[in-house]
Design an enzyme around this catalytic site. Structure first.
Site, mmCIF file in Angstrom:
data_model
loop_
_atom_site.group_PDB
_atom_site.id
_atom_site.type_symbol
_atom_site.label_atom_id
_atom_site.label_comp_id
_atom_site.label_asym_id
_atom_site.label_seq_id
_atom_site.Cartn_x
_atom_site.Cartn_y
_atom_site.Cartn_z
ATOM 1 N N LYS A 53 -77.280 23.265 -35.137
ATOM 2 C CA LYS A 53 -78.378 24.043 -35.715
ATOM 3 C C LYS A 53 -79.003 23.277 -36.875
ATOM 4 O O LYS A 53 -80.229 23.236 -37.027
ATOM 5 C CB LYS A 53 -77.867 25.412 -36.176
ATOM 6 C CG LYS A 53 -77.605 26.336 -34.999
ATOM 7 C CD LYS A 53 -76.736 27.525 -35.309
ATOM 8 C CE LYS A 53 -76.399 28.242 -33.993
ATOM 9 N NZ LYS A 53 -75.344 29.231 -34.107
ATOM 10 N N GLN A 97 -72.475 32.738 -38.374
ATOM 11 C CA GLN A 97 -71.850 32.226 -37.145
ATOM 12 C C GLN A 97 -70.690 33.129 -36.721
ATOM 13 O O GLN A 97 -69.792 33.414 -37.516
ATOM 14 C CB GLN A 97 -71.367 30.784 -37.395
ATOM 15 C CG GLN A 97 -70.844 30.085 -36.160
ATOM 16 C CD GLN A 97 -71.919 29.867 -35.094
ATOM 17 O OE1 GLN A 97 -73.023 29.419 -35.376
ATOM 18 N NE2 GLN A 97 -71.605 30.224 -33.860
ATOM 19 N N ASP A 120 -80.950 35.897 -35.173
ATOM 20 C CA ASP A 120 -80.072 35.959 -34.006
ATOM 21 C C ASP A 120 -80.456 37.128 -33.102
ATOM 22 O O ASP A 120 -80.003 37.213 -31.966
ATOM 23 C CB ASP A 120 -78.616 36.163 -34.481
ATOM 24 C CG ASP A 120 -77.719 35.001 -34.094
ATOM 25 O OD1 ASP A 120 -78.130 34.201 -33.249
ATOM 26 O OD2 ASP A 120 -76.608 34.907 -34.649
#
Ligand code: NAP
Length: 286
Positions: A53, A97, A120
Site C-alpha cells: 500500500k 490493517q 476500506d
C-alpha cells in the site's frame, strides 16, 4: 478455445497511471490526498500488504502515513489514534490493517473511522449506502472485481452471476455490486447443496472461498467468465487461487490468474477511494 486471461496487473498499471495524473492535477489545486495505514502486531502477511500500500501511494503521489504498533496496543489507544486521524485534515483515508489482535474489537474499530474516511468501505454506513445504490466508498476487492469485468467490456446486465462465498469483505459486497448493475445474482456458501449444479448456470462465476484448487472445470459452464478471488499458499510456498486455472482456462471465455489477477486491483481501488475521499472533502466532483 482457450480463455482470455484478464491481467489484473496490466489493468492496475493503466489505472494507476491515470491516478498519478489526477493526483498531480489535484496537487496543483492545493489538494494532496493522504492515506493513513495503521498496523498492529507483527503478522508477516499484514506487513507485506502494508508495504504494498505504501509503495502504491508513493508511485501515485498520495501522502502516506504508516503507523506501526506492537500487538500489546490497547483498544482504547487505537480508538484514540483513529479519533486524531479523523480530525487530521491532511488525512483523507484511514485504513486499519485486519486482522487485529484478539483483545481488540474489529467492529468497534471500523465504526470509529469517519464514514467519509473509511477507504476500506467496511463501515456499516458505506455498506448501507452501497446496498441502497447511493454514493459510497466501496470495499476495495469487490470494487476491483467489478472494475475488471467492466473494463473487459463484458456485459453484466441480465447475466447470471454466481458468487461462491458470503463474507462481509468479499462475497456479500461483490454480489451486491453486480446486482446494482442489473445482474441476477446467486450466492453459494458452505451450506449450499448441489453447488456444481448452481455454478454450472453462471455466466459470471466469482469464487471467494479460500480453498486451494477448489473449483475444477466440472463446475464451470462453457464460455463463462471466471473470477478467482482466492489467495492460498501451498506447502511449497507458491500462491494459488481457488480455481484450478489449467482446467478452467479451457472452458471459460475469460479468467483471472492468481497471482496477478484480482490482487493488484485491490490496492489500486484503495488508491482510488483515497483520491475520491480527498475530492469529496473539498467538494470536488468526480
Ligand atoms: P472467508 O471469510 O473465510 O469466507 C469464505 C466463504 O467461503 C464463506 O462464505 C464460506 O461459507 C465459503 N465456503 C467455505 N467452504 C465452502 C464450500 N465447501 N463450498 C462453498 N462455499 C464455501 O474468506 P474471505 O475473506 O471472503 O476471502 C476469500 C478468499 O479471498 C481468501 O482466499 C482470501 O485470501 C481471498 N481474498 C483475496 C483478496 C485479494 O485482494 N485478492 C482480498 C480479500 C480476500 P460460510 O459462510 O457458510 O462459512
Amino acid at each position: 478455445m482457450a480463455a482470455k486471461i484478464i491481467s489484473g496487473k496490466e489493468i492496475a498499471n493503466d489505472l494507476r497511471e491515470k491516478m498519478k495524473e489526477e493526483v498531480n492535477n489535484l496537487k496543483k489545486q492545493g489538494l494532496t490526498p493522504g492515506l493513513a495505514v495503521i498496523l498492529v502486531g507483527d503478522d508477516p502477511a499484514s506487513h507485506s500488504y502494508v508495504k504494498g500500500k505504501k509503495k502504491a501511494c508513493e508511485e501515485i503521489g498520495i501522502y502516506n502515513k504508516a503507523i506501526e504498533h506492537p500487538a500489546s496496543l490497547t483498544e482504547e489507544q487505537l480508538l484514540s489514534e483513529i479519533d486524531q486521524l479523523n480530525e487530521d485534515d491532511s488525512i483523507h483515508g484511514i485504513l486499519v490493517q485486519l486482522p487485529l489482535p484478539s483483545h481488540i474489537d474489529e467492529k468497534k474499530v471500523i465504526e470509529r473511522i469517519l464514514p467519509e474516511k473509511d477507504v476500506d468501505g467496511f463501515h456499516p454506513i458505506n455498506v448501507g449506502r452501497m446496498m441502497t445504490g447511493q454514493k459510497a466508498l466501496i470495499s476495495c476487492t469487490p470494487y476491483g472485481v467489478l472494475k475488471m469485468v467492466q473494463l473487459q467490456n463484458i456485459e453484466i446486465e441480465g447475466k447470471h452471476v454466481v458468487v461462491i462465498g458470503r463474507s462481509n469483505i468479499v462475497g456479500k459486497p461483490v454480489g451486491q455490486l453486480f446486482l446494482n448493475e442489473n445482474a441476477t445474482v446467486t450466492y453459494c456458501h458452505s451450506k449450499t447443496k448441489n453447488l456444481k449444479e448452481i455454478t454450472k448456470q453462471a455466466d459470471i462465476l466469482i469464487v471467494a472461498v479460500g480453498r486451494a484448487n477448489f473449483i475444477g472445470k466440472e463446475y464451470i459452464k462453457e464460455g463463462a467468465v471466471v473470477i478467482d478471488v482466492g489467495v492460498n499458499r501451498l506447502p511449497t510456498g507458491k500462491l494459488c487461487g481457488d480455481v484450478i486455472f489449467d482446467e478452467a482456462k479451457d472452458v471459460a471465455s475469460f479468467i483471472t490468474p492468481v497471482p496477478g489477477g484480482v490482487g493488484p486491483l485491490t490496492i489500486t481501488m484503495l488508491m482510488h477511494n483515497t483520491i475520491e475521499a480527498a475530492k469529496q472533502s473539498q467538494g470536488v466532483c468526480s
